[in-house]
Structure formats: C-alpha cells, structure tokens
Design an enzyme around this catalytic site. Structure first.
Site, PDB file in Angstrom:
ATOM      1  N   GLU A 160       0.847  -1.182   0.000  1.00  0.00           N
ATOM      2  CA  GLU A 160       0.000   0.000   0.000  1.00  0.00           C
ATOM      3  C   GLU A 160       0.891   1.242   0.000  1.00  0.00           C
ATOM      4  O   GLU A 160       1.954   1.259   0.623  1.00  0.00           O
ATOM      5  CB  GLU A 160      -0.884  -0.004   1.243  1.00  0.00           C
ATOM      6  CG  GLU A 160      -1.836   1.177   1.349  1.00  0.00           C
ATOM      7  CD  GLU A 160      -2.648   1.170   2.631  1.00  0.00           C
ATOM      8  OE1 GLU A 160      -3.740   1.763   2.638  1.00  0.00           O
ATOM      9  OE2 GLU A 160      -2.182   0.574   3.634  1.00  0.00           O
ATOM     10  N   LYS A 201     -10.354   0.514  -1.205  1.00  0.00           N
ATOM     11  CA  LYS A 201     -10.278   0.297   0.242  1.00  0.00           C
ATOM     12  C   LYS A 201     -11.485   0.919   0.935  1.00  0.00           C
ATOM     13  O   LYS A 201     -11.835   2.074   0.687  1.00  0.00           O
ATOM     14  CB  LYS A 201      -8.979   0.904   0.780  1.00  0.00           C
ATOM     15  CG  LYS A 201      -8.747   0.697   2.272  1.00  0.00           C
ATOM     16  CD  LYS A 201      -7.423   1.334   2.699  1.00  0.00           C
ATOM     17  CE  LYS A 201      -7.154   1.170   4.181  1.00  0.00           C
ATOM     18  NZ  LYS A 201      -5.888   1.833   4.590  1.00  0.00           N
ATOM     19  N   CYS A 231      -4.845  -3.313   4.277  1.00  0.00           N
ATOM     20  CA  CYS A 231      -4.452  -2.774   5.577  1.00  0.00           C
ATOM     21  C   CYS A 231      -5.550  -2.850   6.639  1.00  0.00           C
ATOM     22  O   CYS A 231      -5.889  -3.932   7.102  1.00  0.00           O
ATOM     23  CB  CYS A 231      -3.938  -1.343   5.402  1.00  0.00           C
ATOM     24  SG  CYS A 231      -2.874  -0.789   6.772  1.00  0.00           S
TER      25      CYS A 231
END
Length: 520
Positions: free
Chosen positions: A80, A179, A211
């Site tokens: 990321e 995301k 994440c």
C-alpha cells in the site's frame, strides 16, 4: 533483522511441477518496499512531477518483479502507498491519481494506454506483468468524476479512492478494489459499500483487501466464508504496535484463524515502525521479514498450496470455547489487578511460580492458562490478561483477548507496555478462553520479534498449546478474538457518501416529526 530464507531448490521444483501441468501449489512473492517519498509540500505538485516520483518507485518495484519471475513466482504483491507515500490532503494527492476502470472493460493498458485517458502508471504496471509473465498487484489512487449537483460529490468534482489493481500474465486488468476501512486518510473517499473482489487463476481463487480492512468482517471474512477464496492478497502500510499488533504476529494469526493463505506486502519506514511482510499459510508462516535496523526493501518468495482448505495437512474447524467452558475454572487469584494495553483496560494476574494453573476473568470472558517454565528469570515478570469490550480510542471494534505476556519491567504498572526482548523459556503452555465469537486468531511472538513456526498448534477444543518441548523466550502468547456483531456503528476516517446521505435523511425526518408534534 529477521528473515527466513527461500531455497533455490523450491523454485526449481516449482518450475518442474508447472511444466507437467500440476496446479496444486505455486510460488508466491511479496515485496517490502522502502518508498521514495515526495518532498513535504502543502501545495499540489505538477502531474509531471508526480509521475516522475511514481516512476522512481516503480523502477525499484520493476527489479523486484523481474527477480520474482526469474525465481518462478506466479504472483507478486507490492505494498500500500508504494508509489507515492501516505501524507496528503485531497488536493495534494490529486496529481498522483488516474482513472482506473472496472475490469469488465477487458483492457490491457500495455497495449492500449490511452483508452481511458492519461494512464501512464497503469500502462507501465501492465507491461511489467505482461513482459515477466507474472500476476502483479499494485496500490495506487483512483479518481472518479461526479456531478457537482449531487450532494455527495466532493468540491473538486471527484471521488478519490485508495485502490488495488491486479494485472494478469498478459497485462490485462483483472481486479480493482477500493479500500473501505480508511485509517487517517483524508485524501480518500470511502466507497458506498465494501467491495467483494475476487479473481480466478489456474492456481486458486484470490481475494483482495487493504491494511485496516483486516480488522472487520467485510470484506475479509465474507471473502473467505461466502466466496471461498484460497489466498488473500494484502498490501499494507502497517505500523507495528506491541504487544498484540505487530504485522508478522497478527497477520500470521489471521491466516491461521481463517484457514487461508495471506500474502502480505508492507511498506518499509523504520521511523514510523513500518516493517513486517510475509507469506502465511493456515499452518504457519512460510516466510517472513521484520527489519527495524535498515532502510532496505526485501523480496520474499515461498511455495504455497493452491487450495489450502482441501489439504489434509491443515487443521479442521476449531470450537474456540469448547475446552474453556467445560473445565472447572482454575483458582482466580485474589491479586488480580487492572492494567492497559494501549487504551484497553485488561484484568491481569501475575505468574508467581515456575509452573501452575491460572484463571483471570473480565465480564463474560475467562482465560485459563496452564504453564511450566524451564527457569523463571528473577528480573522478568509475566502476567495472564483478559479483555472483552470495544477497543481503543475510536471504540469501534469489539475485542476478546486472552494473553500471556512479559511485562516491560518488574513493576506491574508496566504490564502491557511494548517490550522486545525476553529470556524466560516455557517448557509447556496451554491457553484457552470462554470466547463468545468463532473468530479467534492465535498469536505467539518470541524475543526480538520472531515468530515460532512449527512450535505451537491449536487443538480442536480451542486450546493454544506448545509443541516439541520448549520454545524460544516468549514475549506474548495470545488468543485474539473479534466479535464482529458487537462492533459499534461508525464511519471510516474518510468521507462516506452513504453515511452523509443517511445522516441528512435522519435529520430531515426528525425535523418533520418535531413539526408534527408542535402542530398537535
């Protein structure tokens, strides 16, 4: 620096295997990248300068991609924020964004780079996948124009998303994921709903998320339970937090708890405690890397099963509270005390003896520990802790945690604070808890931030136990439970279009209701 090695013989074996058409396993790669960051500025750079910086980072990723392909890797995950970093406003990140189409458009950017406007980054990534015959996951920013008359449309006329893309061996865009659970990312918007993105290959079905997403039911658990993915691709910019949430510790536990492969590529930035990448299988880590001493990137490779859930080598379903709810609780110590891990209030009890049986409870959660130390170090204190409740400052996620951990010093007020070294070895441990959730992740972390592959196992009745005698010196042994149905309602640290809409509707209905009351 902690790195487990990848034998060249594995690559040779895998290449031979592929030649005879077997798809039962494949070689995976992840790259931990030390990002070249932009100069600090409160004003946007030009699109040309933004592209130059991204190309500098892609130059490094290109070397890793080529090396991975040469060693037989079929897929590689990059981190990321790997192309431009993480500290932006909506305005300053904009020059770095491209319009990323839905994969259904059947597009190979390498062959048709101008089909969707100015997309040089996508074209280059596509060519890297195509030229090296390898699947490539990369993380970049997506921009989507919106109608300024739409109340949810941001002032600049664009929704901006933290986005993963995957290109196949032909360079074709096969997956795009926005995301959902943002973490202090004001430069990006929250999608309308969590996206459930999968793609199929000859070596298994893959799912994607990013994440902070890993802490929530959607998309991760849904991908595993309902979409039956074999492997999760997980780019992250993960800041390590001891004692429970170092990257290698939690990610390996998640793979084991969910019964899938997890390919983790972390950014590398020591001053922000960012390190920790790995390739994790349900029976333990295949390879991992943790380095707080250098500023260097690292390529990791390992062979993994294409369909781990169908392998006889992996455990069957665990009933996480079976043992703990059927035994007579061990004596609850009178000297139980309260301490904190981050902002969470744990109930702790000290391990006074070299061996024993302990129970500590908090509300409905009781944690049971049987243990035997090889030798108790006089200058080290260990405690058994229990926590059940909403976690942290935001109070969003409902945790249930049973943990055996080393205190920072012999002063009990330091129990729960970060500590990286230990000397005490345990000949035996057995940890269990009366969990109210089926989602529990087993963690074992050793001195100097090492994992303990092959040295512990989870029994069907929910006990986390050691194997093969003594382990290395222990920092933590934990059962980390997530009770998703008890999570509090929230919006992520970005701009949620649906959340704003629902709030406005709610306020409007309240006003109408109050007006009706007044009229009565």
């Amino acid at each position: 620096m902690v790195t487990s090695s990848f034998p060249i013989s594995v690559a040779v074996f895998a290449l031979i295997t592929l030649q005879v058409g077997t798809q039962d396993s494949f070689i995976a790669a992840v790259y931990e990248h030390a990002v070249i960051l932009p100069n600090k500025t409160e004003t946007p750079v030009s699109q040309e300068d933004a592209l130059n910086l991204m190309n500098e980072n892609i130059d490094i990723l290109e070397t890793a991609i080529k090396q991975a392909a040469e060693q037989g890797a079929r897929i590689i995950v990059t981190p990321e924020d790997a192309l431009y970093g993480w500290k932006f406003t909506r305005e300053t990140v904009f020059p770095y964004l491209e319009d990323i189409p839905d994969p259904q458009v059947n597009w190979i950017p390498c062959q048709d780079p101008h089909r969707f406007g100015h997309t040089p980054v996508q074209a280059r990534l596509s060519c890297l996948a195509k030229d090296n015959s390898i699947y490539v996951l990369a993380n970049l920013g997506d921009k989507k124009p919106c109608n300024s008359r739409d109340s949810t449309c941001p002032p600049n006329g664009y929704f901006q998303y933290n986005t993963n893309v995957v290109y196949n061996t032909e360079g074709k865009l096969v997956a795009r994921y926005h995301k959902y659970h943002l973490y202090s990312e004001p430069q990006f918007n929250v999608p309308e709903k969590p996206e459930l993105v999968t793609f199929n290959t000859a070596f298994g079905r893959f799912g994607i998320f990013t994440c902070f997403d890993i802490f929530f039911y959607d998309p991760g658990v849904t991908l595993v339970k309902d979409f039956h993915v074999d492997t999760i691709l997980f780019p992250t910019a993960w800041m390590n937090v001891l004692p429970l949430l170092t990257a290698i510790e939690f990610h390996s536990a998640w793979a084991m708890g969910m019964g899938v492969n997890l390919l983790v590529a972390n950014t590398h930035h020591v001053s922000l405690n960012m390190t920790g990448s790995g390739i994790y299988a349900p029976n333990g880590p295949k390879v991992y890397h943790y380095d707080m001493k250098t500023e260097l990137g690292k390529l990791l490779l390992s062979e993994v099963d294409s369909h781990p859930l169908s392998s006889l080598a992996y455990p069957t379903a665990v009933n996480w509270n079976a043992y703990a709810t059927t035994i007579k609780p061990f004596p609850v110590q009178k000297n139980t005390f309260r301490g904190f891990i981050s902002r969470d209030g744990f109930n702790f009890t000290e391990l006074f003896e070299n061996a024993g049986n302990l129970t500590v409870c908090q509300k409905e959660l009781c944690c049971h520990l049987s243990y035997r130390m090889l030798q108790k170090e006089e200058n080290e204190v260990y405690v058994l802790g229990a926590f059940t409740g909403l976690h942290g400052r935001r109070r969003r996620e409902y945790w249930q945690v049973c943990t055996l951990l080393k205190c920072k010093t012999t002063n009990l007020t330091t129990c729960g604070r970060p500590v990286e070294t230990a000397s005490t070895r345990f000949e035996m441990f057995s940890l269990s808890g009366t969990f109210g959730t089926e989602y529990v992740f087993p963690e074992v972390l050793l001195t100097e931030i090492h994992l303990s592959p092959g040295k512990f196992e989870v029994l069907k009745d929910g006990r986390l136990v050691n194997k093969n005698g003594s382990s290395g010196p222990i920092l933590t042994v934990s059962l980390f439970g997530r009770w998703y149905t008890k999570d509090s309602l929230y919006s992520s640290c970005g701009t949620s279009n649906s959340a704003i809409t629902y709030l406005l509707i709610f306020i409007l209905l309240m006003i109408i209701a109050l007006q009706n009351i007044v009229m009565l």
